[in-house]
Design an enzyme around this catalytic site. Sequence first.
Site, short mmCIF file in Angstrom:
data_model
loop_
_atom_site.label_atom_id
_atom_site.label_comp_id
_atom_site.label_asym_id
_atom_site.label_seq_id
_atom_site.Cartn_x
_atom_site.Cartn_y
_atom_site.Cartn_z
N ASP A 123 20.27 -21.26 36.95
CA ASP A 123 20.95 -22.36 36.29
C ASP A 123 22.44 -22.03 36.36
OD1 ASP A 123 21.69 -24.60 34.92
OD2 ASP A 123 20.29 -24.33 33.27
C1 BGC Z 1 21.90 -27.49 33.41
C2 BGC Z 1 21.03 -27.75 34.62
C3 BGC Z 1 21.82 -28.49 35.67
C4 BGC Z 1 23.05 -27.67 36.03
C5 BGC Z 1 23.93 -28.31 37.08
C6 BGC Z 1 23.22 -26.83 33.77
O1 BGC Z 1 24.09 -26.86 32.66
O2 BGC Z 1 21.21 -26.66 32.49
O3 BGC Z 1 19.89 -28.49 34.26
O4 BGC Z 1 21.04 -28.74 36.79
O5 BGC Z 1 23.84 -27.49 34.85
O6 BGC Z 1 24.58 -29.43 36.56
#
Ligand code: BGC
Length: 754
Positions: A231
């Site tokens: 993530d």
């Molecule tokens: C989120 C993810 C997301 C990623 C990219 C993170 O803050 O938890 O679900 O895909 O950002 O935007």
Amino acid sequence: MERNLKELISQMTLEEKAGMCSGLDFWYLKNVDRLGIPSVMVSDGPHGLRKQDDKGDHLGINDSIKAVCFPPACLSACSFDRKLMTELGETIGKEAQATDVSIVLGPAVNIKRSPLCGRNFEYYSEDPYLAGETAAAFIDGVQSQHVGTSIKHFAANNQEFNRMSNSSEADERTLREIYFPAFETAVKKSQPYTVMCSYNRINGTYASENPWLLTDVLRDEWGFEGYVMSDWGAVNERVPALKAGLELEMPSSGGVNDQEIIKAVQDGTLDEAVLDRAVERILNISFKWVDNRKEQPFTMEADHDFARHTAEQSMVLLKNEDVLPLKAEEKVAFIGGFAKKPRFQGGGSSHINSFRVTSALDTAAGMEEISGNITYAEGFPADQDVYDEALAAEAVEAARKADKAVIFAGLPDSFESEGYDRTHMRLPECQNRLIAEIIKAQPETIIVLHNGSPVEMPWLSDVKGLLEAYLGGQAVGEAVVNILYGKVNPSGKLAETIPYKLSDNPSYLNFGNGEKTVYHEGVFVGYRYYDTKEMPVAFPFGYGLSYTTFEYGNLKLDKTELTDQDTLTVSVDVTNTGAAAGKEIVQLYVRDNSGACIRPDKELKGYEKVSLEPGETKTVTMTLNHRSFAWYNTDLKDWYAASGKYEILIGASSRDIRLSETVEMHSSVKPPLKLHLNTTLGELLSDDRTREYGEYLTNKMSSFFHSSSEEASEAITDEMNNAMVASMPIRNVISFGICTKEEVLDGLNKITLK
Ligand code: BGC
């Protein structure tokens, strides 16, 4: 096109290989032009594209290109419709293909442990079977377009509070039965191109550097073939993460962590083969996309229609006391800011720059047959909790003058979002207050809810109708109006229980706060808890009404006894007994009566959605396998269904079981015997392998305590004596001088040797 990746990687420098394991920037992977490795793009996800062309961020702050916002997971899961989810995936996959996005960052499948999780709107369900089936169907759709998915957030990411450091503390059985299966099903059935690890720690270890999670379970047990990405910002220590099985770090670490990898290879603390393998896994997926590019025309108009269709197939009619559908000639007051400005998606990384949003008011205005009969009063603002006397008085007056009132209520954006949790489960006070006022003036009141997660409903018994629209995507207004006026017969059912109040929820005493969250409720999440406790709830899991009625009959099982190698085919007839065409979601739950361990009252193990004309009957068939009956036995380190009786329950919700049959399981698996001097006599009696010896010792122990005096046998009956003896450990047989230690050890030895 066959590519020799090993050969390609052998031409890469150490720096190029390390660089391949982190992003170029927020959304792109790195390119190596001299070797023909292009830079590919990944993008959120999961209910439409959030492709940022300009300034990137992972919190939904900066703009993205205009796109279609489909209903978020909280709503689409209520369709209980695998085919629809595949079509939704195909539609998003086509948009991704057309806009040069190689991986869509979704689906998000974390279990809804508490109604407070700020991100529940992005997650499917409290039930791992439903979440897994829904995710697999969605992934099939996206990947049919040769665009990858990134199932997220692996794993046990069930709150936003301290999301980047909190440790989710759960025992292995709970993880295996509740928090893993959605990922497991999706990996086994649909091979997502990538898995996104979560921010949190699990039992103290960051998901991003957890070898048990990322390698032992994900790859070795489930057979995952793609690559794991972090993530955004989830990497704690880069080298341990790479060793644990985290191939790609996102976004870029500005090169800092790439240097760590280089240094570790150079000083011999990281085997270069581990790096090579990670690069191969990443390139394999990137080239899968590159080599399958295709012209992919799509129109946002057509996709908008599909967003509407998805919402119509998913919204859940929760209450209808002869008040719906509305008739065109009725005078109806639309009340509430959400009628004009609907809330249709959640905040954060999944936030879409919708190319069009339809409100209920606009939709009704465009429908000649009803537009003249609708009045609108704002009543309360959609974006804040402010009670305005003048607005309220105007709304009450509009409701009084009309035949019926429809109140468009819901949670403002600030009440729930990625990045933080809700602090309570209530609607804004101004809305509850106005609803109470309107009910006094207009008994024919219907509520339409716009929310990503359940709300308490203090007015529930006083309203005549209730439509749970959740977050409906950009075509929300059309879907709501079509359902309210009966153009579409509602057919969604709840993918989660709606409790009466927050404190009823099993995680209530242990949610958020502190550095770790202990999942004390274990496997008793959602209906597994409420139903086992026989607790009254506002609406049970799997519940939803239709404008028609259905009858169930003719439940048939292809066998009444089975072994753990067998499958069981279950069929049931469903008849539409009303006057309108409609769809019913038939649910199959299994109840374990074997008594082998403490389990939830029932668990969902099958479902089908079936479309029926009035009077029509269809036979629904579902197949169960060993896993449908099993629980995770940590002694065996495997799924286990004990010998004994199980009930097959067919229902219209978890609390509306219409038919049931019993089957007998004959298991060939025996959990390891745990025999020692502290094994109780009761434990010996409960296993066929030790029962005979248990009876022998129990008889000896019982005679030891047995008294011939009448008084004593009245005080402690034989039954009481036996019950007490069952809890005594074997060592008491020795300490009370009933048998010698040698005799007992010899007896136990004979059993073990058998
Ligand atoms: C989120 C993810 C997301 C990623 C990219 C993170 O803050 O938890 O679900 O895909 O950002 O935007």
